[in-house]
Design an enzyme around this catalytic site. Structure first.
Site, PDB file in Angstrom:
ATOM      1  N   VAL A 147      -7.722 -37.955  25.648  1.00  0.00           N
ATOM      2  CA  VAL A 147      -8.335 -36.649  25.462  1.00  0.00           C
ATOM      3  C   VAL A 147      -9.516 -36.836  24.531  1.00  0.00           C
ATOM      4  O   VAL A 147      -9.429 -37.550  23.529  1.00  0.00           O
ATOM      5  CB  VAL A 147      -7.340 -35.633  24.843  1.00  0.00           C
ATOM      6  CG1 VAL A 147      -8.015 -34.286  24.609  1.00  0.00           C
ATOM      7  CG2 VAL A 147      -6.120 -35.467  25.750  1.00  0.00           C
ATOM      8  N   CYS A 148     -10.644 -36.223  24.865  1.00  0.00           N
ATOM      9  CA  CYS A 148     -11.828 -36.234  24.014  1.00  0.00           C
ATOM     10  C   CYS A 148     -12.273 -37.681  23.745  1.00  0.00           C
ATOM     11  O   CYS A 148     -12.313 -38.511  24.662  1.00  0.00           O
ATOM     12  CB  CYS A 148     -11.524 -35.455  22.736  1.00  0.00           C
ATOM     13  SG  CYS A 148     -12.960 -34.919  21.781  1.00  0.00           S
ATOM     14  N   THR A 149     -12.577 -38.006  22.500  1.00  0.00           N
ATOM     15  CA  THR A 149     -13.088 -39.340  22.175  1.00  0.00           C
ATOM     16  C   THR A 149     -12.014 -40.408  22.137  1.00  0.00           C
ATOM     17  O   THR A 149     -12.311 -41.584  21.900  1.00  0.00           O
ATOM     18  CB  THR A 149     -13.838 -39.317  20.831  1.00  0.00           C
ATOM     19  OG1 THR A 149     -12.983 -38.744  19.830  1.00  0.00           O
ATOM     20  CG2 THR A 149     -15.118 -38.519  20.942  1.00  0.00           C
ATOM     21  N   THR A 198     -15.363 -37.690  28.430  1.00  0.00           N
ATOM     22  CA  THR A 198     -15.052 -37.555  27.013  1.00  0.00           C
ATOM     23  C   THR A 198     -15.752 -36.297  26.517  1.00  0.00           C
ATOM     24  O   THR A 198     -16.320 -35.536  27.310  1.00  0.00           O
ATOM     25  CB  THR A 198     -15.486 -38.822  26.228  1.00  0.00           C
ATOM     26  OG1 THR A 198     -14.988 -38.735  24.888  1.00  0.00           O
ATOM     27  CG2 THR A 198     -16.996 -38.990  26.200  1.00  0.00           C
ATOM     28  N   GLY A 250     -11.975 -34.204  28.919  1.00  0.00           N
ATOM     29  CA  GLY A 250     -13.143 -33.929  28.089  1.00  0.00           C
ATOM     30  C   GLY A 250     -12.733 -33.519  26.680  1.00  0.00           C
ATOM     31  O   GLY A 250     -11.685 -33.901  26.178  1.00  0.00           O
TER      32      GLY A 250
END
Length: 228
Positions: free
Chosen positions: A105-107, A125, A155
């Site tokens: 998830v995300c970075t 990301t 993202g």
């Protein structure tokens, strides 16, 4: 649709300065998935500090964590320093080798990338860092959730909930996913249009880029170069 075994081990990997919603959003949904057992893995059982200032208690250490069926790396301000944590990267690489699903998830995507798990993959990301995905061999795809084989990336932050529901639907069918969506009353109705660079006013995007993401992206880039 595939059938998951029971128990289906969901392992979240935590590190200091993790964004708690990257973890707690999908964890809240995945813990209710039929047959699922959630494990919160960290280097020790000491509280892991989040980027909002409170701690989360791990349930297992890297040494005694069971094999993940679904491995998930959340993101946060702590990702850049985590890239140089050899023990964490080795744990991720070892767990991913036998996991049914390898996710972020995300970075958190950059931790997967640092472990060599995004080479040649389509991935996403947080929007502020998508330009860096080629540094870990990934091809950016503009979507909230991206599947490439058994690797699934989400993202920024709240995308983790969409990722969880998508995985649940894939494993157990849409009715199960919809039931959990109803259970948690997940019916987003934000007070403002926005949330992506495309849907937000240009001056807001520019302000966020200048005030925060230019510096954070440079920090991430430097960490990726240093650990390449």
């Amino acid at each position: 649709m595939t059938q998951a075994k029971s128990p289906f081990n969901v392992v979240f990997v935590l590190f200091d300065n993790v964004t708690q919603l990257d973890f707690t959003g999908p964890a809240q949904f995945l813990c209710r998935m039929p047959g699922a057992k959630v494990h919160v893995a960290a280097a020790s059982l000491d509280p892991v500090m989040t980027d909002v200032g409170f701690g989360i208690m791990p349930t297992v250490t890297f040494e005694d964590c069971p094999q993940a069926d679904l491995l998930c790396l959340p993101g946060g301000l702590g990702v850049a320093p985590a890239l140089s944590d050899d023990a964490l990267i080795a744990f991720v690489r070892a767990q991913a080798s036998a996991a049914q699903w390898v996710t972020s998830v995300c970075t958190g995507a950059f931790i997967l990338g640092r472990a060599g798990l995004l080479q040649g993959r389509r991935a996403t990301t947080h929007w502020g860092y998508t330009n860096l995905l080629p540094m870990v061999g990934a091809l950016h795809e503009d979507a909230r959730t991206v599947f490439d084989g058994n690797v699934v990336t989400a993202g920024g932050v709240t995308s983790g909930i969409d990722f969880a529901l998508t995985i649940i639907a894939h494993l157990h069918g849409e009715d199960v996913a919809r039931s959990l969506q109803l259970n948690f009353e997940y019916d987003p109705a934000p007070p403002f249009a926005g949330g992506t660079p495309v849907t937000s006013p240009p001056h807001i995007v520019q302000a966020m880029q200048t005030r925060f993401y230019d510096a954070r992206s440079a920090e991430m880039e430097a960490a990726l170069v240093a650990t390449a």
